[in-house]
Design a protein around this motif. Structure first.
Motif: not given
Length: 261
Positions: A59-60, A83-89, A98-99, A103-106
């Protein structure tokens, strides 16, 4: 015919629990995630006797959202849990393009593209319910989670704006669920297990968060901050200088901060 719910990010965590609640409440389901686990999760949702279909899609991408919508076969979507989402530390300067772009695209692009497609149909018939998973992270400058918190600030704000734009459609409700840290795979997937927040044992139970969101959705509420500690933190964030908030966030999200506990 039973009502039909579409739930994204349903393989684990909050989305998994929302799917259970929807099926238990008599909704047929179309569930999606970007991993094969979604197919095993779908089997679990069938225990309530409802029709359950699963889709593995990214879904990104616009193509992934279109793939999901095509799987509805034109069936009316009565309820959407976006609800779909992605995090990044880690620090922004250390992250691969790309990482952070995924996150932004998802969290942003895929979410609002899906919302536009589904809400158009709901508003046209003046009937439907939408739950958007935002976060209290959207109120806080996210040192060492700068891109993630930024996406949630966008989503929290976007939901408020769209709710106002469609206010004449009394039969359509848009609810924003705003949890704090939740005990899910989020921190492992975002490479944050060595952080204070990632290692904390005080994170919310996804079942409790999902139930808060579901109850607010069914009541037609605009917002729900899940958990009393998060309600306090959200309220404090509105009156605390950004520099102070950023420093507080640094202490819980900086790599290696788990060792300082």
């Amino acid at each position: 015919m039973s009502k039909f719910a579409l739930i994204t990010g349903a393989s684990t965590g909050i989305g998994f629990e929302l799917a259970h609640l929807a099926a238990k409440d008599g909704y047929d389901l179309l569930v999606v995630a970007d991993e094969p686990l979604i197919n095993a999760s779908a089997e679990d949702f069938k225990q309530y006797g409802m029709q359950v279909q699963s889709v593995e899609a990214d879904l990104s991408t616009l193509q992934g959202v279109d793939q999901l919508l095509a799987a509805t076969d034109g069936r009316q979507i009565d309820l959407l849990c976006a609800n779909a989402g992605r995090g990044l530390g880690h620090g922004f300067l250390d992250q691969d393009v790309a990482d952070w772009r995924r996150v932004i695209d998802t969290n942003v692009m895929g979410t609002i593209y899906l919302l536009q497609k589904v809400l158009k149909q709901m508003v046209a018939r003046d009937d439907g319910r939408v739950l958007i998973t935002g976060s209290i992270a959207g109120f806080i400058p996210g040192s060492f989670e700068a891109v993630y918190n930024g996406t949630k600030a966008f989503i929290d704000s976007f939901a408020d704006a769209i709710r106002n734009e469609i206010k004449e459609s009394k039969g359509v409700t848009v609810t924003t669920l705003m949890p704090g840290p939740v005990e899910t795979e989020f921190f492992a997937r975002g490479d944050m297990l060595d952080t204070s927040v990632g290692a904390s044992d005080s994170k919310s139970d996804p079942r409790d968060v999902a139930k808060d969101g579901w109850d607010a959705l069914m009541a037609g509420h605009a917002h729900i901050v899940s958990g009393w500690k998060n309600k306090v933190q959200a309220a404090v964030a509105h009156v605390t200088p950004a520099a102070v908030l950023a420093e507080q966030h640094r202490k819980m999200a900086e790599p290696g901060s788990a060792k300082a506990q």
